[in-house]
Design a protein around this motif. Structure first.
Motif, mmCIF file in Angstrom:
data_model
loop_
_atom_site.group_PDB
_atom_site.id
_atom_site.type_symbol
_atom_site.label_atom_id
_atom_site.label_comp_id
_atom_site.label_asym_id
_atom_site.label_seq_id
_atom_site.Cartn_x
_atom_site.Cartn_y
_atom_site.Cartn_z
ATOM 1 N N VAL A 95 0.850 -1.198 0.000
ATOM 2 C CA VAL A 95 0.000 0.000 0.000
ATOM 3 C C VAL A 95 0.894 1.258 0.000
ATOM 4 C CG1 VAL A 95 -1.662 1.334 1.388
ATOM 5 C CG2 VAL A 95 -2.003 -1.133 1.052
ATOM 6 N N SER A 96 1.980 1.220 0.761
ATOM 7 C CA SER A 96 2.878 2.390 0.805
ATOM 8 C C SER A 96 3.500 2.655 -0.563
ATOM 9 C CB SER A 96 4.003 2.184 1.823
ATOM 10 O OG SER A 96 3.479 1.970 3.091
ATOM 11 N N VAL A 97 3.936 1.595 -1.241
ATOM 12 C CA VAL A 97 4.534 1.770 -2.576
ATOM 13 C C VAL A 97 3.458 2.285 -3.544
ATOM 14 C CG1 VAL A 97 5.669 0.616 -4.524
ATOM 15 C CG2 VAL A 97 6.298 -0.004 -2.187
ATOM 16 N N ALA A 98 2.265 1.700 -3.455
ATOM 17 C CA ALA A 98 1.170 2.106 -4.350
ATOM 18 C C ALA A 98 0.791 3.568 -4.117
ATOM 19 C CB ALA A 98 -0.031 1.194 -4.146
ATOM 20 N N ASP A 99 0.747 3.993 -2.839
ATOM 21 C CA ASP A 99 0.435 5.403 -2.538
ATOM 22 C C ASP A 99 1.446 6.320 -3.200
ATOM 23 O OD1 ASP A 99 -1.750 4.940 -1.023
ATOM 24 O OD2 ASP A 99 -0.760 5.242 0.923
ATOM 25 N N PHE A 100 2.700 5.924 -3.097
ATOM 26 C CA PHE A 100 3.766 6.753 -3.676
ATOM 27 C C PHE A 100 3.630 6.846 -5.201
ATOM 28 C CE2 PHE A 100 8.007 7.119 -5.583
ATOM 29 C CZ PHE A 100 8.404 8.331 -5.029
ATOM 30 N N LEU A 101 3.294 5.723 -5.819
ATOM 31 C CA LEU A 101 3.214 5.695 -7.293
ATOM 32 C C LEU A 101 1.853 6.159 -7.817
ATOM 33 C CD1 LEU A 101 4.954 2.243 -7.998
ATOM 34 C CD2 LEU A 101 5.965 4.526 -8.221
ATOM 35 N N GLY A 102 0.874 6.261 -6.922
ATOM 36 C CA GLY A 102 -0.471 6.646 -7.355
ATOM 37 C C GLY A 102 -1.146 5.526 -8.134
ATOM 38 N N CYS A 103 -0.957 4.290 -7.686
ATOM 39 C CA CYS A 103 -1.576 3.150 -8.371
ATOM 40 C C CYS A 103 -2.302 2.267 -7.360
ATOM 41 C CB CYS A 103 -0.510 2.355 -9.131
ATOM 42 S SG CYS A 103 0.657 1.492 -8.058
ATOM 43 N N GLN A 104 -2.860 1.181 -7.822
ATOM 44 C CA GLN A 104 -3.523 0.219 -6.943
ATOM 45 C C GLN A 104 -2.470 -0.714 -6.335
ATOM 46 O OE1 GLN A 104 -6.811 0.193 -6.209
ATOM 47 N NE2 GLN A 104 -6.759 2.085 -7.419
ATOM 48 N N PRO A 105 -2.665 -1.127 -5.075
ATOM 49 C CA PRO A 105 -1.686 -2.058 -4.476
ATOM 50 C C PRO A 105 -1.509 -3.334 -5.314
ATOM 51 C CG PRO A 105 -3.188 -1.223 -2.796
ATOM 52 C CD PRO A 105 -3.683 -0.691 -4.099
ATOM 53 N N GLN A 106 -2.591 -3.801 -5.964
ATOM 54 C CA GLN A 106 -2.483 -5.035 -6.775
ATOM 55 C C GLN A 106 -1.595 -4.839 -8.008
ATOM 56 O OE1 GLN A 106 -5.250 -3.467 -5.339
ATOM 57 N NE2 GLN A 106 -6.782 -4.146 -6.819
ATOM 58 N N GLU A 107 -1.245 -3.599 -8.298
ATOM 59 C CA GLU A 107 -0.380 -3.342 -9.454
ATOM 60 C C GLU A 107 1.105 -3.320 -9.069
ATOM 61 O OE1 GLU A 107 -3.149 -0.637 -12.371
ATOM 62 O OE2 GLU A 107 -2.576 0.291 -10.477
ATOM 63 N N VAL A 108 1.403 -3.584 -7.785
ATOM 64 C CA VAL A 108 2.798 -3.560 -7.309
ATOM 65 C C VAL A 108 3.269 -4.987 -7.045
ATOM 66 C CG1 VAL A 108 4.318 -2.801 -5.421
ATOM 67 C CG2 VAL A 108 2.507 -1.272 -6.266
ATOM 68 N N TYR A 109 4.419 -5.335 -7.601
ATOM 69 C CA TYR A 109 5.007 -6.671 -7.406
ATOM 70 C C TYR A 109 6.395 -6.502 -6.811
ATOM 71 C CZ TYR A 109 1.216 -8.111 -10.458
ATOM 72 O OH TYR A 109 -0.030 -8.331 -10.975
ATOM 73 N N PHE A 110 6.679 -7.252 -5.737
ATOM 74 C CA PHE A 110 8.010 -7.165 -5.131
ATOM 75 C C PHE A 110 8.955 -8.176 -5.778
ATOM 76 C CE2 PHE A 110 5.325 -5.459 -1.629
ATOM 77 C CZ PHE A 110 5.875 -4.189 -1.618
ATOM 78 N N THR A 111 10.201 -7.747 -5.934
ATOM 79 C CA THR A 111 11.248 -8.603 -6.523
ATOM 80 C C THR A 111 12.479 -8.531 -5.611
ATOM 81 O OG1 THR A 111 12.170 -6.759 -7.773
ATOM 82 C CG2 THR A 111 10.482 -8.081 -8.893
ATOM 83 N N ALA A 112 13.549 -9.225 -6.014
ATOM 84 C CA ALA A 112 14.762 -9.220 -5.182
ATOM 85 C C ALA A 112 15.741 -8.114 -5.572
ATOM 86 C CB ALA A 112 15.451 -10.575 -5.260
ATOM 87 N N SER A 113 15.415 -7.340 -6.580
ATOM 88 C CA SER A 113 16.269 -6.217 -6.984
ATOM 89 C C SER A 113 15.584 -5.467 -8.112
ATOM 90 C CB SER A 113 17.638 -6.707 -7.481
ATOM 91 O OG SER A 113 17.463 -7.485 -8.665
ATOM 92 N N ALA A 114 16.102 -4.289 -8.407
ATOM 93 C CA ALA A 114 15.595 -3.554 -9.570
ATOM 94 C C ALA A 114 16.057 -4.252 -10.850
ATOM 95 C CB ALA A 114 16.091 -2.123 -9.539
#
Ligand code: PLP
Length: 392
Positions: A52-71
């Protein structure tokens, strides 16, 4: 000896708040987020909160954020994942990128080229800004994906991402647009709607979070397939037990960027960086600022010193307690000239001789004064050793 860290573009120290937020998940709340019991559920809610924090920052839905092990992994997933999904309907997909991408993008594009994709690397002007006319001309019937770095890691040049998005729109078919925003997150607006991107990559360790965590924004409806298979974590797109403390650290670090204090830090960083840009050419003859004077990240300075090897300068400054870089930390162990500086049109010797100074929120005026005092005699000594003659 006083140690001065001026390599924030390589990595940042962890923010105390991020460390504090992570600690319980390394100790008592160590559960696996896939477990049904209370330990697991605690871990899962911590991941959800970070999302939710990443989504708030990007202005997107939390379901649109995927975590990975690096950029690096997020960039690979974005490019390879989209091309894999589109390959079924397009035998020879065309990818457009810039010639000043981080290796995590450029090497992935080259890999896809070997796999049969058609690729175009669009050039940049002498300040490092992508040529929009060349980009427009490069678009073909089979162009399906464009990837352009938001802010360059070596020279800090900021690309007109929203303008590129407009160019790619309304072409009668969808061209997916990815940006590597790793270096931009601390300083620039990363609202994905405003940028007009379908995919965006970020990295935790560049924003005062822990190493080994990245995130990929994937706009709802974007075709993308996983590269890693297993337990179906991250809604099937990235299998592998989640790095709960790392993700929590990223969530905390990204929240901190929205803290009004960050704006104040960034103003101070820009003032100190401007002092470097103003003073270095006054103190040292035959030096050139690489990149744009205006479209530039506030924490970046990059110079070429005639007659001086970048690596020698980094080593000599390190001996004086000052940590800087020749360019990208990820590739600076190779002795190849920087592909970014070559793309700006610098001759090979100058592309070897560059120095990247990148500031961060813990940089002080005293440190910059010390750096400005130490640098001129170090450059003079190296020029003497190399037998550099002013008019040679
Ligand atoms: N993209 C850019 C622009 C970077 O600067 C870096 C790191 O230097 C990366 C990608 C790779 O990030 P990570 O270290 O999280 O793989």
């Amino acid at each position: 000896m006083l140690k001065i860290y001026l390599d924030y573009a390589a990595t940042t120290p962890i923010d105390p708040k991020a460390l504090k937020a992570m600690t319980p998940y390394l100790k008592k709340d160590f559960g696996n987020a896939s477990s049904i019991h209370n330990f697991g559920q605690k871990a899962l809610s911590a991941i959800d909160e970070a999302r939710v924090s990443v989504a708030d920052f990007l202005g997107c839905q939390p379901q649109e954020v995927y975590f990975t092990a690096s950029a690096t992994e997020a960039n690979n997933l974005a490019l390879q994942g989209v091309i894999k999904a589109l390959a079924k309907e397009n035998k020879r997909p065309h990818i457009i990128t810039s010639c000043i991408e981080h290796h995590a993008v450029s090497e992935t594009v080259k890999h896809l080229q070997k796999q049969g994709a058609e690729t175009t690397f669009v050039s940049v002007d002498k300040e490092g800004i992508i040529s929009l006319s060349e980009l427009k001309k490069a678009i073909k019937e089979n162009t399906v994906l464009v990837s352009v770095i938001y802010a360059n890691n070596e020279i800090g040049t900021i690309q007109p991402i929203a303008e590129i998005a407009k160019i790619l729109k309304n072409r009668g078919r969808k061209i997916y647009f990815h940006t590597d925003a790793v270096q931009a997150v601390n300083y620039l607006d990363c609202n994905v709607e405003k940028l007009g991107v379908d995919l965006l990559t970020l990295s935790s360790h560049k924003i005062y979070g822990p190493k080994g965590v990245g995130a990929l924004y994937v706009k709802k409806g974007t075709p993308i397939e996983p590269l890693i298979f297993g337990g179906g974590h991250e809604r099937g797109l990235r299998s592998g037990t989640e790095n709960v403390p790392g993700i929590v650290g990223l969530g905390s670090a990204i929240k901190e960027i929205q803290n009004p204090k960050t704006k104040i830090h960034n103003i101070k960083i820009k003032q100190l960086r401007n002092k470097i840009i103003k003073q270095v050419p006054k103190l040292i003859p035959r030096v050139k600022l690489n990149g744009s004077a205006v479209q530039r990240l506030p924490n970046n300075a990059n110079f070429s010193f005639e007659g001086v090897e970048g690596e020698a300068l980094v080593v000599a400054l390190d001996q004086k307690g000052i940590a800087v870089s020749t360019g990208s930390a990820c590739s600076s162990r190779t002795l190849e000239a920087s592909h970014v500086l070559l793309a700006l049109g610098l001759p090979e010797e100058e592309a070897h001789g560059s120095l990247r100074i990148s500031l961060g929120k813990y940089t002080t005026g005293k440190e910059i004064d010390k750096f400005l005092k130490v640098l001129p005699p170090v450059v003079a000594r190296l020029r003497e050793i190399s037998g550099y003659k002013k008019n040679a």
